[in-house]
Write a protein that holds these residues in place. Structure first.
Motif, mmCIF file in Angstrom:
data_model
loop_
_atom_site.group_PDB
_atom_site.id
_atom_site.type_symbol
_atom_site.label_atom_id
_atom_site.label_comp_id
_atom_site.label_asym_id
_atom_site.label_seq_id
_atom_site.Cartn_x
_atom_site.Cartn_y
_atom_site.Cartn_z
ATOM 1 N N SER A 72 0.829 -1.207 0.000
ATOM 2 C CA SER A 72 0.000 0.000 0.000
ATOM 3 C C SER A 72 0.856 1.248 0.000
ATOM 4 C CB SER A 72 -0.926 0.009 1.227
ATOM 5 O OG SER A 72 -0.170 -0.003 2.424
ATOM 6 N N ALA A 73 0.242 2.344 -0.400
ATOM 7 C CA ALA A 73 0.927 3.632 -0.428
ATOM 8 C C ALA A 73 -0.068 4.726 -0.102
ATOM 9 C CB ALA A 73 1.554 3.885 -1.798
ATOM 10 N N PRO A 130 -2.907 13.301 1.761
ATOM 11 C CA PRO A 130 -3.455 13.188 3.119
ATOM 12 C C PRO A 130 -4.772 12.431 3.148
ATOM 13 C CG PRO A 130 -3.774 15.409 2.242
ATOM 14 C CD PRO A 130 -2.884 14.696 1.268
ATOM 15 N N GLY A 131 -4.787 11.304 3.874
ATOM 16 C CA GLY A 131 -6.024 10.557 4.034
ATOM 17 C C GLY A 131 -6.378 9.632 2.900
ATOM 18 N N GLY A 132 -5.496 9.450 1.926
ATOM 19 C CA GLY A 132 -5.773 8.564 0.797
ATOM 20 C C GLY A 132 -4.825 7.379 0.800
ATOM 21 N N VAL A 133 -5.348 6.178 0.588
ATOM 22 C CA VAL A 133 -4.528 4.973 0.555
ATOM 23 C C VAL A 133 -4.871 4.162 -0.690
ATOM 24 C CG1 VAL A 133 -3.946 2.800 1.700
ATOM 25 C CG2 VAL A 133 -4.343 4.855 3.064
ATOM 26 N N LEU A 151 -10.457 6.723 0.379
ATOM 27 C CA LEU A 151 -10.326 8.180 0.400
ATOM 28 C C LEU A 151 -11.198 8.776 1.504
ATOM 29 C CD1 LEU A 151 -10.625 8.734 -3.448
ATOM 30 C CD2 LEU A 151 -8.506 8.818 -2.117
ATOM 31 N N THR A 152 -10.562 9.400 2.484
ATOM 32 C CA THR A 152 -11.303 10.129 3.509
ATOM 33 C C THR A 152 -11.799 11.454 2.937
ATOM 34 O OG1 THR A 152 -9.337 11.291 4.294
ATOM 35 C CG2 THR A 152 -9.807 9.128 5.279
ATOM 36 N N GLY A 153 -12.560 12.182 3.739
ATOM 37 C CA GLY A 153 -13.006 13.497 3.300
ATOM 38 C C GLY A 153 -11.835 14.417 2.988
ATOM 39 N N GLY A 154 -10.779 14.320 3.817
ATOM 40 C CA GLY A 154 -9.595 15.138 3.564
ATOM 41 C C GLY A 154 -8.927 14.787 2.254
#
Length: 379
Positions: free
Chosen positions: A121-122, A126-129, A143-146
């Protein structure tokens, strides 16, 4: 985030510049750096987007006037899986190219381990994987809101991008749709009173509240359990953000698994309208005055809830065996009608079949049009 040892950072948008201009040294061992520009992502999804001062989530595009007082409506979380047929042999850079994220200038930082069962994973901002390896050869994007806000700020039309991914065959596993109240309509007292009086409609049997005891002035009311396909929370967003003397309540529905995919497809087919998003929220939780009748759909909305949502229709999605698809219709035709059709074709010729199809096309119902639209976006 503090960078791990052996966790190189790559600015994907600058890869070509670094490879062709600086040449100051080789790429990190085991993680070759290369130009991942190009790809088949439509350029129309890069351009003007709505940027919210909130800095998180992605606001739904403006649409017709619903009369709603909601200050903000949009997506605050998105998780999706890429099928093995799309990602065979691809790792980070190739996946970014497939997803159309390779030209945004994202800074990539490899994580030391996997993510939710995927082997590698990478972090992609910010807040995305982004994760890959294992899990039947699939890949995953979280993906988070950020993270969504970050992609939007880099110039990505997130809603056009999601439609592109649906057409590509990506499956959405979780989506959070949120609406914010800054007008003082959705208060804790009104929510609690409605629950106490039974003036609410939801599939969830569990309702609970969390309140801080010391140093936490916020509150949250939960409808359902976190593991349920639909989970709704109403909470004091201002307190969460550490804001004082500000009214800011968020109503947020978390959809998961098959329901998440059905919800995002439904919203996509509506053209990402605000009315559809609010209607989906109503489908997850509705506040209506119990008038003693059995038919809850005829109960009147509570005044404050109606003022918050405006004139929007409730939107329900069907999943599993209750959702009839174009494939179901095709199977029915094959097994039940094909022999009769063959007999008619033998007697009357091809012209009969063409006339039959032409007449049927003119008489297609809204349900048929919907099944066709769902088929077009890969649902």
């Amino acid at each position: 985030m503090e960078q791990q040892k052996n966790s190189p950072r790559i600015d994907v948008g600058q890869a070509e510049k670094q490879a062709g201009a600086s040449r100051e040294g080789p790429p990190p061992a085991g993680r070759p750096r290369k130009d991942v520009g190009g790809g088949g992502f439509p350029a129309s999804c890069l351009g003007d987007v709505r940027i919210s001062s909130r800095g998180q989530g992605v606001e739904a595009p403006p649409s017709g006037n619903t009369g709603a007082s909601a200050a903000w409506v949009g997506i605050d979380y998105l998780s999706m899986t890429l099928p093995a047929a799309l990602v065979t042999g691809l790792e980070c850079e190739g996946l970014l190219e497939l997803l159309g994220l390779d030209s945004l200038g994202l800074v990539i930082e490899w994580r030391s381990g996997g993510f939710r069962g995927w082997q590698a994973s990478a972090e992609i901002g910010p807040g995305g994987v982004l994760a890959w390896g294992g899990q039947g050869g699939t890949a995953h994007l979280d993906l988070t809101g950020g993270a969504l806000g970050h992609l939007r700020a880099l110039g990505l039309d997130v809603f056009g991008w999601i439609r592109y991914l649906l057409e590509l065959g990506v499956r959405v596993g979780r989506v959070d749709i949120a609406a914010d109240d800054e007008a003082g309509l959705v208060t804790r007292e009104r929510v609690i009173d409605a629950v106490s009086a039974g003036d609410y409609v939801t599939h969830s049997r569990s309702v609970s509240e969390h309140r801080g005891l010391v140093g936490d002035p916020g509150w949250t009311v939960y409808f359902g359990r976190r593991t349920s396909p639909t989970f709704v929370r109403i909470y004091d967003k201002a307190a969460e953000q550490g804001l004082k003397d500000v009214f800011w309540t968020r109503v947020e529905a978390e959809f998961k698994r098959e329901r998440a995919h059905a919800v995002i497809v439904e919203w996509c087919l509506s053209g990402w309208s605000v009315a559809s998003a609010l209607g989906l929220l109503r489908g997850a939780l509705d506040f209506r005055r119990d008038d003693g009748t059995v038919t809850k759909s005829r109960w009147d909305l509570l005044d404050w809830w109606g003022a918050f949502l405006g004139a929007v229709d409730l939107v329900r999605v069907r999943v599993g065996s209750s959702a009839r698809s174009l494939d179901d219709v095709a199977r029915w035709l094959f097994h039940s009608v094909s022999s009769a059709l063959a007999a008619c074709e033998s007697a009357f010729g091809d012209v009969f079949v063409r006339h039959l199809v032409s007449r049927g096309r003119a008489r297609m119902s809204v349900q048929h049009e919907r099944m066709l639209s769902l088929y077009a976006v890969g649902a």
